[in-house]
Design a protein around this motif. Structure first.
Motif, PDB file in Angstrom:
ATOM      1  N   LEU A  22       0.805  -1.219   0.000  1.00  0.00           N
ATOM      2  CA  LEU A  22       0.000   0.000   0.000  1.00  0.00           C
ATOM      3  C   LEU A  22       0.840   1.273   0.000  1.00  0.00           C
ATOM      4  N   SER A  23       2.153   1.132  -0.064  1.00  0.00           N
ATOM      5  CA  SER A  23       3.008   2.317  -0.121  1.00  0.00           C
ATOM      6  C   SER A  23       3.339   2.700  -1.560  1.00  0.00           C
ATOM      7  N   LYS A  24       2.939   1.857  -2.499  1.00  0.00           N
ATOM      8  CA  LYS A  24       3.215   2.115  -3.916  1.00  0.00           C
ATOM      9  C   LYS A  24       1.943   2.549  -4.640  1.00  0.00           C
ATOM     10  N   GLN A  25       2.127   3.274  -5.742  1.00  0.00           N
ATOM     11  CA  GLN A  25       0.986   3.667  -6.553  1.00  0.00           C
ATOM     12  C   GLN A  25       0.328   2.441  -7.165  1.00  0.00           C
ATOM     13  N   LEU A  26      -0.994   2.431  -7.121  1.00  0.00           N
ATOM     14  CA  LEU A  26      -1.791   1.367  -7.733  1.00  0.00           C
ATOM     15  C   LEU A  26      -2.865   2.002  -8.589  1.00  0.00           C
ATOM     16  N   ASP A  27      -3.422   1.236  -9.519  1.00  0.00           N
ATOM     17  CA  ASP A  27      -4.570   1.683 -10.283  1.00  0.00           C
ATOM     18  C   ASP A  27      -5.804   1.416  -9.442  1.00  0.00           C
ATOM     19  N   VAL A  28      -6.403   2.489  -8.921  1.00  0.00           N
ATOM     20  CA  VAL A  28      -7.583   2.375  -8.069  1.00  0.00           C
ATOM     21  C   VAL A  28      -8.808   2.714  -8.911  1.00  0.00           C
ATOM     22  N   ASP A  29      -9.763   1.787  -8.964  1.00  0.00           N
ATOM     23  CA  ASP A  29     -11.000   1.969  -9.728  1.00  0.00           C
ATOM     24  C   ASP A  29     -12.092   2.485  -8.810  1.00  0.00           C
ATOM     25  N   PHE A  30     -12.660   3.639  -9.152  1.00  0.00           N
ATOM     26  CA  PHE A  30     -13.797   4.210  -8.435  1.00  0.00           C
ATOM     27  C   PHE A  30     -15.027   4.006  -9.309  1.00  0.00           C
ATOM     28  N   PHE A  31     -16.123   3.565  -8.701  1.00  0.00           N
ATOM     29  CA  PHE A  31     -17.327   3.230  -9.442  1.00  0.00           C
ATOM     30  C   PHE A  31     -18.405   4.283  -9.211  1.00  0.00           C
ATOM     31  N   LEU A  32     -18.904   4.864 -10.315  1.00  0.00           N
ATOM     32  CA  LEU A  32     -20.002   5.824 -10.269  1.00  0.00           C
ATOM     33  C   LEU A  32     -21.167   5.195 -11.012  1.00  0.00           C
ATOM     34  N   VAL A  33     -22.353   5.235 -10.440  1.00  0.00           N
ATOM     35  CA  VAL A  33     -23.502   4.612 -11.087  1.00  0.00           C
ATOM     36  C   VAL A  33     -24.584   5.653 -11.368  1.00  0.00           C
ATOM     37  N   PHE A  34     -25.265   5.438 -12.492  1.00  0.00           N
ATOM     38  CA  PHE A  34     -26.301   6.338 -12.974  1.00  0.00           C
ATOM     39  C   PHE A  34     -27.482   5.518 -13.467  1.00  0.00           C
ATOM     40  N   GLU A  35     -28.688   6.003 -13.205  1.00  0.00           N
ATOM     41  CA  GLU A  35     -29.897   5.342 -13.687  1.00  0.00           C
ATOM     42  C   GLU A  35     -30.060   5.548 -15.198  1.00  0.00           C
ATOM     43  N   ASP A  36     -29.746   6.747 -15.648  1.00  0.00           N
ATOM     44  CA  ASP A  36     -30.049   7.161 -17.016  1.00  0.00           C
ATOM     45  C   ASP A  36     -28.791   7.179 -17.880  1.00  0.00           C
ATOM     46  N   GLN A  37     -28.886   6.600 -19.064  1.00  0.00           N
ATOM     47  CA  GLN A  37     -27.745   6.535 -19.974  1.00  0.00           C
ATOM     48  C   GLN A  37     -27.251   7.928 -20.363  1.00  0.00           C
ATOM     49  N   ARG A  38     -28.184   8.847 -20.661  1.00  0.00           N
ATOM     50  CA  ARG A  38     -27.767  10.192 -21.067  1.00  0.00           C
ATOM     51  C   ARG A  38     -27.008  10.902 -19.948  1.00  0.00           C
ATOM     52  N   ASP A  39     -27.479  10.729 -18.709  1.00  0.00           N
ATOM     53  CA  ASP A  39     -26.775  11.335 -17.580  1.00  0.00           C
ATOM     54  C   ASP A  39     -25.369  10.756 -17.453  1.00  0.00           C
ATOM     55  N   ALA A  40     -25.256   9.448 -17.597  1.00  0.00           N
ATOM     56  CA  ALA A  40     -23.957   8.781 -17.499  1.00  0.00           C
ATOM     57  C   ALA A  40     -23.020   9.265 -18.607  1.00  0.00           C
ATOM     58  N   GLU A  41     -23.532   9.395 -19.820  1.00  0.00           N
ATOM     59  CA  GLU A  41     -22.707   9.854 -20.940  1.00  0.00           C
ATOM     60  C   GLU A  41     -22.283  11.312 -20.746  1.00  0.00           C
ATOM     61  N   SER A  42     -23.204  12.146 -20.242  1.00  0.00           N
ATOM     62  CA  SER A  42     -22.865  13.551 -19.973  1.00  0.00           C
ATOM     63  C   SER A  42     -21.784  13.647 -18.898  1.00  0.00           C
ATOM     64  N   ALA A  43     -21.915  12.847 -17.857  1.00  0.00           N
ATOM     65  CA  ALA A  43     -20.911  12.838 -16.792  1.00  0.00           C
ATOM     66  C   ALA A  43     -19.554  12.394 -17.329  1.00  0.00           C
ATOM     67  N   THR A  44     -19.563  11.388 -18.186  1.00  0.00           N
ATOM     68  CA  THR A  44     -18.318  10.884 -18.764  1.00  0.00           C
ATOM     69  C   THR A  44     -17.636  11.964 -19.597  1.00  0.00           C
ATOM     70  N   GLU A  45     -18.428  12.661 -20.424  1.00  0.00           N
ATOM     71  CA  GLU A  45     -17.871  13.730 -21.255  1.00  0.00           C
ATOM     72  C   GLU A  45     -17.305  14.853 -20.400  1.00  0.00           C
ATOM     73  N   GLU A  46     -18.044  15.237 -19.367  1.00  0.00           N
ATOM     74  CA  GLU A  46     -17.594  16.318 -18.483  1.00  0.00           C
ATOM     75  C   GLU A  46     -16.303  15.929 -17.763  1.00  0.00           C
ATOM     76  N   LEU A  47     -16.248  14.719 -17.267  1.00  0.00           N
ATOM     77  CA  LEU A  47     -15.062  14.256 -16.555  1.00  0.00           C
ATOM     78  C   LEU A  47     -13.866  14.141 -17.495  1.00  0.00           C
ATOM     79  N   ALA A  48     -14.115  13.696 -18.721  1.00  0.00           N
ATOM     80  CA  ALA A  48     -13.038  13.574 -19.709  1.00  0.00           C
ATOM     81  C   ALA A  48     -12.439  14.941 -20.033  1.00  0.00           C
ATOM     82  N   GLY A  49     -13.247  15.988 -19.965  1.00  0.00           N
ATOM     83  CA  GLY A  49     -12.771  17.331 -20.260  1.00  0.00           C
ATOM     84  C   GLY A  49     -12.185  18.046 -19.052  1.00  0.00           C
TER      85      GLY A  49
END
Length: 128
Positions: A22-49
């Motif tokens: 735990l003292s080294k960098q690891l790839d940590v996956d955080f999970f975000l869930v959305f009911e609506d596909q459009r909301d999920a896609e909008s969040a993905t675009e916003e986060l990517a930018g």
């Protein structure tokens, strides 16, 4: 190592007991869930930018019946850093009607030597 008695602390304790450094960098996956596909896609675009440094993957989680955005961030998995990142991502997800749904680390990451003793023989085309 001592960890707080909550879900994040228990996860870190289990990782430590499993021999993960735990003292080294690891790839940590955080999970975000959305009911609506459009909301999920909008969040993905916003986060990517945004200035967030990490990789993202969006898919429909058939088991949950919800859209799941996995945000993979290379970081040292320290308790407070995990908590802070989760809070930040949860606030972000809420703006799009979503929530965070935990985090995790792939068991085998770069530098793991568990498979070093397999029968594989390296060739010039190997990338490891």
């Amino acid at each position: 190592m001592q960890f707080p008695d909550d879900d994040n602390g228990k996860m870190l304790a289990a990782m430590s007991e499993a021999g993960i450094d735990l003292s080294k960098q690891l790839d940590v996956d955080f999970f975000l869930v959305f009911e609506d596909q459009r909301d999920a896609e909008s969040a993905t675009e916003e986060l990517a930018g945004s200035d967030l440094e990490g990789e993202m993957e969006l898919h429909l989680n058939d088991e949950l019946g919800k859209w799941e955005l996995i945000v993979c961030i290379k970081m040292v998995p320290e308790y407070q850093a995990i908590v802070d990142q989760e809070l930040q991502l949860n606030g972000f997800a809420e703006e799009f009607g979503g929530v965070t749904d935990g985090w995790g680390v792939m068991q085998h990451q770069e530098g793991d030597d568990e498979f070093a003793d397999d029968d594989h023989e390296c060739s010039d085309s190997c990338k490891h």
